[in-house]
Design an enzyme around this catalytic site. Sequence first.
Site, PDB file in Angstrom:
ATOM      1  N   SER A   1      14.747  -8.484 -12.961  1.00 31.75           N
ATOM      2  CA  SER A   1      15.949  -7.596 -13.551  1.00 31.75           C
ATOM      3  C   SER A   1      17.202  -7.858 -12.437  1.00 31.75           C
ATOM      4  O   SER A   1      18.335  -7.400 -12.842  1.00 31.75           O
ATOM      5  CB  SER A   1      15.566  -6.071 -13.342  1.00 31.75           C
ATOM      6  OG  SER A   1      15.150  -5.708 -12.035  1.00 31.75           O
ATOM      7  N   HIS A   2      16.960  -8.567 -11.333  1.00 32.08           N
ATOM      8  CA  HIS A   2      18.117  -8.825 -10.473  1.00 32.08           C
ATOM      9  C   HIS A   2      18.127 -10.391 -10.126  1.00 32.08           C
ATOM     10  O   HIS A   2      18.528 -10.725  -9.016  1.00 32.08           O
ATOM     11  CB  HIS A   2      18.109  -7.951  -9.170  1.00 32.08           C
ATOM     12  CG  HIS A   2      18.475  -6.508  -9.631  1.00 32.08           C
ATOM     13  ND1 HIS A   2      17.425  -5.571 -10.115  1.00 32.08           N
ATOM     14  CD2 HIS A   2      19.645  -5.696  -9.677  1.00 32.08           C
ATOM     15  CE1 HIS A   2      18.095  -4.572 -10.510  1.00 32.08           C
ATOM     16  NE2 HIS A   2      19.140  -4.898 -10.065  1.00 32.08           N
TER      17      HIS A   2
ATOM     18  N   ALA B   1      19.977  -6.490  -5.886  1.00 33.66           N
ATOM     19  CA  ALA B   1      19.072  -5.880  -5.220  1.00 33.66           C
ATOM     20  C   ALA B   1      19.519  -5.622  -3.687  1.00 33.66           C
ATOM     21  O   ALA B   1      20.109  -6.438  -3.104  1.00 33.66           O
ATOM     22  CB  ALA B   1      17.841  -6.769  -5.279  1.00 33.66           C
TER      23      ALA B   1
ATOM     24  N   PHE C   1      13.722   0.223  -3.494  1.00 36.73           N
ATOM     25  CA  PHE C   1      13.737   0.543  -5.046  1.00 36.73           C
ATOM     26  C   PHE C   1      14.788   1.644  -5.573  1.00 36.73           C
ATOM     27  O   PHE C   1      15.306   2.388  -4.507  1.00 36.73           O
ATOM     28  CB  PHE C   1      12.100   1.451  -4.996  1.00 36.73           C
ATOM     29  CG  PHE C   1      12.099   2.270  -4.261  1.00 36.73           C
ATOM     30  CD1 PHE C   1      12.338   3.636  -4.105  1.00 36.73           C
ATOM     31  CD2 PHE C   1      10.700   2.024  -3.026  1.00 36.73           C
ATOM     32  CE1 PHE C   1      12.144   4.470  -2.790  1.00 36.73           C
ATOM     33  CE2 PHE C   1      10.369   3.121  -2.330  1.00 36.73           C
ATOM     34  CZ  PHE C   1      11.241   4.123  -2.095  1.00 36.73           C
TER      35      PHE C   1
ATOM     36  N   GLU D   1      15.341  -2.896 -15.437  1.00 36.49           N
ATOM     37  CA  GLU D   1      14.044  -3.030 -16.131  1.00 36.49           C
ATOM     38  C   GLU D   1      14.131  -2.517 -17.477  1.00 36.49           C
ATOM     39  O   GLU D   1      13.687  -2.852 -18.315  1.00 36.49           O
ATOM     40  CB  GLU D   1      13.126  -2.240 -15.121  1.00 36.49           C
ATOM     41  CG  GLU D   1      12.654  -2.694 -13.883  1.00 36.49           C
ATOM     42  CD  GLU D   1      11.911  -3.829 -13.943  1.00 36.49           C
ATOM     43  OE1 GLU D   1      11.370  -4.196 -15.164  1.00 36.49           O
ATOM     44  OE2 GLU D   1      12.305  -4.850 -13.231  1.00 36.49           O
TER      45      GLU D   1
ATOM     46  N   PRO E   1       4.867  -3.057   0.217  1.00 34.25           N
ATOM     47  CA  PRO E   1       5.772  -3.470  -0.491  1.00 34.25           C
ATOM     48  C   PRO E   1       6.237  -4.663   0.004  1.00 34.25           C
ATOM     49  O   PRO E   1       6.532  -5.060   1.198  1.00 34.25           O
ATOM     50  CB  PRO E   1       7.054  -2.358  -0.062  1.00 34.25           C
ATOM     51  CG  PRO E   1       6.363  -1.351   0.752  1.00 34.25           C
ATOM     52  CD  PRO E   1       4.872  -1.466   0.940  1.00 34.25           C
TER      53      PRO E   1
ATOM     54  N   GLN F   1       4.970  -7.633  -0.586  1.00 35.40           N
ATOM     55  CA  GLN F   1       3.921  -8.657  -0.433  1.00 35.40           C
ATOM     56  C   GLN F   1       3.980  -9.507  -1.750  1.00 35.40           C
ATOM     57  O   GLN F   1       3.785 -10.795  -1.635  1.00 35.40           O
ATOM     58  CB  GLN F   1       2.471  -7.627  -0.553  1.00 35.40           C
ATOM     59  CG  GLN F   1       1.375  -8.855  -0.177  1.00 35.40           C
ATOM     60  CD  GLN F   1       0.119  -8.066  -0.154  1.00 35.40           C
ATOM     61  OE1 GLN F   1       0.079  -7.065   0.564  1.00 35.40           O
ATOM     62  NE2 GLN F   1      -1.156  -8.513  -0.709  1.00 35.40           N
TER      63      GLN F   1
HETATM   64  P1  NDP Z   1      10.005  -0.730  -8.167  1.00 37.80           P
HETATM   65  O1  NDP Z   1       9.965   0.818  -8.980  1.00 37.80           O
HETATM   66  O2  NDP Z   1       9.253  -1.794  -8.996  1.00 37.80           O
HETATM   67  O3  NDP Z   1       9.827  -0.774  -6.748  1.00 37.80           O
HETATM   68  C1  NDP Z   1      10.275  -1.977  -6.064  1.00 37.80           C
HETATM   69  C2  NDP Z   1       9.552  -1.622  -4.440  1.00 37.80           C
HETATM   70  O4  NDP Z   1       8.479  -1.175  -4.523  1.00 37.80           O
HETATM   71  C3  NDP Z   1       9.483  -3.072  -4.110  1.00 37.80           C
HETATM   72  O5  NDP Z   1       9.718  -3.023  -2.552  1.00 37.80           O
HETATM   73  C4  NDP Z   1       8.129  -3.414  -4.356  1.00 37.80           C
HETATM   74  O6  NDP Z   1       7.528  -4.417  -3.575  1.00 37.80           O
HETATM   75  C5  NDP Z   1       7.334  -2.215  -3.975  1.00 37.80           C
HETATM   76  N1  NDP Z   1       6.118  -1.854  -4.877  1.00 37.80           N
HETATM   77  C6  NDP Z   1       5.918  -1.756  -6.248  1.00 37.80           C
HETATM   78  N2  NDP Z   1       4.739  -1.690  -6.284  1.00 37.80           N
HETATM   79  C7  NDP Z   1       3.976  -1.498  -5.428  1.00 37.80           C
HETATM   80  C8  NDP Z   1       2.611  -1.352  -5.031  1.00 37.80           C
HETATM   81  N3  NDP Z   1       1.789  -0.965  -5.729  1.00 37.80           N
HETATM   82  N4  NDP Z   1       2.382  -0.903  -3.721  1.00 37.80           N
HETATM   83  C9  NDP Z   1       3.373  -1.156  -2.817  1.00 37.80           C
HETATM   84  N5  NDP Z   1       4.489  -1.638  -2.897  1.00 37.80           N
HETATM   85  C10 NDP Z   1       5.092  -1.641  -4.261  1.00 37.80           C
HETATM   86  O7  NDP Z   1      11.844  -1.358  -8.519  1.00 37.80           O
HETATM   87  P2  NDP Z   1      12.801  -0.582  -8.996  1.00 37.80           P
HETATM   88  O8  NDP Z   1      12.907  -0.849 -10.335  1.00 37.80           O
HETATM   89  O9  NDP Z   1      12.986   0.857  -8.543  1.00 37.80           O
HETATM   90  O10 NDP Z   1      14.203  -1.420  -8.247  1.00 37.80           O
HETATM   91  C11 NDP Z   1      14.010  -2.776  -8.811  1.00 37.80           C
HETATM   92  C12 NDP Z   1      15.415  -3.362  -7.935  1.00 37.80           C
HETATM   93  O11 NDP Z   1      16.443  -2.919  -8.495  1.00 37.80           O
HETATM   94  C13 NDP Z   1      15.412  -3.260  -6.412  1.00 37.80           C
HETATM   95  O12 NDP Z   1      15.407  -4.256  -5.840  1.00 37.80           O
HETATM   96  C14 NDP Z   1      16.887  -2.358  -6.425  1.00 37.80           C
HETATM   97  O13 NDP Z   1      17.667  -2.550  -5.170  1.00 37.80           O
HETATM   98  C15 NDP Z   1      17.518  -2.934  -7.733  1.00 37.80           C
HETATM   99  N6  NDP Z   1      18.547  -1.851  -7.950  1.00 37.80           N
HETATM  100  C16 NDP Z   1      19.876  -2.107  -7.691  1.00 37.80           C
HETATM  101  C17 NDP Z   1      20.812  -1.169  -7.809  1.00 37.80           C
HETATM  102  C18 NDP Z   1      22.298  -1.394  -7.712  1.00 37.80           C
HETATM  103  O14 NDP Z   1      23.085  -0.572  -7.815  1.00 37.80           O
HETATM  104  N7  NDP Z   1      22.781  -2.460  -7.011  1.00 37.80           N
HETATM  105  C19 NDP Z   1      20.693   0.033  -8.800  1.00 37.80           C
HETATM  106  C20 NDP Z   1      19.322   0.119  -8.916  1.00 37.80           C
HETATM  107  C21 NDP Z   1      18.077  -0.728  -8.601  1.00 37.80           C
HETATM  108  P3  NDP Z   1       7.438  -5.900  -4.191  1.00 37.80           P
HETATM  109  O15 NDP Z   1       8.925  -6.510  -4.685  1.00 37.80           O
HETATM  110  O16 NDP Z   1       6.600  -6.640  -3.574  1.00 37.80           O
HETATM  111  O17 NDP Z   1       6.753  -5.523  -5.884  1.00 37.80           O
HETATM  112  O1  PYC Z   2      19.123  -2.125 -12.276  1.00 38.97           O
HETATM  113  O2  PYC Z   2      19.671   0.163 -11.817  1.00 38.97           O
HETATM  114  C1  PYC Z   2      20.031  -1.188 -11.946  1.00 38.97           C
HETATM  115  C2  PYC Z   2      21.356  -1.656 -11.441  1.00 38.97           C
HETATM  116  C3  PYC Z   2      22.637  -0.943 -11.310  1.00 38.97           C
HETATM  117  C4  PYC Z   2      23.349  -1.605 -10.912  1.00 38.97           C
HETATM  118  C5  PYC Z   2      22.753  -3.176 -10.377  1.00 38.97           C
HETATM  119  N1  PYC Z   2      21.594  -2.928 -11.075  1.00 38.97           N
END
Ligand code: NDP
Ligand code: PYC
Length: 338
Positions: A47-48, A123, A179, A188, A307, A309
């Site tokens: 997603s990123h 991210a 996250f 996502e 997280p 890994q």
């Molecule tokens: P997830 O719900 O997939 O959570 C991601 C985090 O949880 C990672 O560190 C991941 O590690 C860890 N994780 C996932 N499953 C497990 C597990 N079973 N055990 C331990 N750790 C786990 O991601 P989100 O959908 O919440 O977010 C995805 C990305 O979106 C992020 O990088 C975030 O920064 C980005 N984002 C950016 C925004 C912005 O405004 N710029 C807004 C919202 C989100 P691993 O990567 O190893 O799976």
């Molecule tokens: O995936 O929620 C998101 C997001 C917002 C801005 C960048 N990514």
Amino acid sequence: MSETVQLSLHEVHALAVRVLSHNGMSDAHAQAIARVITAGQRDECHSHGVYRLLVTTHTLRKGKVSGTAEPIVSDRSPAIVAVDAQFAFSQLAFEVGSKVLAEKARRTGIAALAINNCYHFSALWPEVEMLAEQGLVALAMTPSHAWVAPAGGSRPALGTNPLAFGWPRPGKSPYVFDFATSAAARGEIELHRRSGKEIPLGWGVDATGSPTTDPSAVVNGGAMLTFGGHKGSALSTMVEMLAGPLIGDLTSIDSLALDAGEGGTPCHGELILAFDPAAFGLGDLQGDRARAERLFETITGQGARLPSQRRFEARARSVAHGVTLPRALYSEVLALLR
Ligand code: NDP
Ligand code: PYC
């Protein structure tokens, strides 16, 4: 014809630079953004990764974001550095500001970097990971657009508001989590919608406030949900405050209003904190590190994973073999060169 395309990391980076430059971005911004997009794809954060070229180019073409403005650094106090991104994307501002942040954290023990007026699509793990690789403990957070209902409500008020943390582990990859405070990132949900897949229950509600598995119903008039009910809702609100009004910047509600229905990248601030472990604690840095390691071992020792890994394993694969993109996404990205 195969449904996928195989690219080396060098090819992903070069493609990103070409697309961004072709759409009016300066080389400094294009290189900084390409580094983050390539890292996202390399670590299989779909997603990123390359997908973000679609949104960034859309935002550029709408004339919303500056492709050329240079970040302005202000040394606010011994522990605070602020960078005005001047309504460009955040990556260059972070690259410039994080050098000052790290110097300040080493000098004062704790320091903050406030990035203002930035379009933010990426991210946060590349940022906290980079600081942790330098031996600093790091926290990063940013709002987004108001897409997420507060716990107990059904109308958007909060952003997807990611929170990331990095802990240095000398000789090993750092402990990093990153996250969204929504049940899943907006990206996502968009990826599910693009590939015609349902989303899990709990990610969002439709326009009537009813739970739904239809990603289109969530993004068209519905609302996303926070993770962990009232706990995610409060953490998300904290992100709004710390990376919004505290640093003189916008909330996710303000960011969505500024977008005025163009469907562009959110525009607001970001807050990054860095702590120098040598300045905290009681003088036994080795012992402190060992205690942290015992906790990590207790987690992994029972079959749970840390997280990041998955990300580090994906990175090793991508460095060895390159990355695989859906052909449809690759074609859409190539079309941005026309
Ligand atoms: P997830 O719900 O997939 O959570 C991601 C985090 O949880 C990672 O560190 C991941 O590690 C860890 N994780 C996932 N499953 C497990 C597990 N079973 N055990 C331990 N750790 C786990 O991601 P989100 O959908 O919440 O977010 C995805 C990305 O979106 C992020 O990088 C975030 O920064 C980005 N984002 C950016 C925004 C912005 O405004 N710029 C807004 C919202 C989100 P691993 O990567 O190893 O799976
Ligand atoms: O995936 O929620 C998101 C997001 C917002 C801005 C960048 N990514």
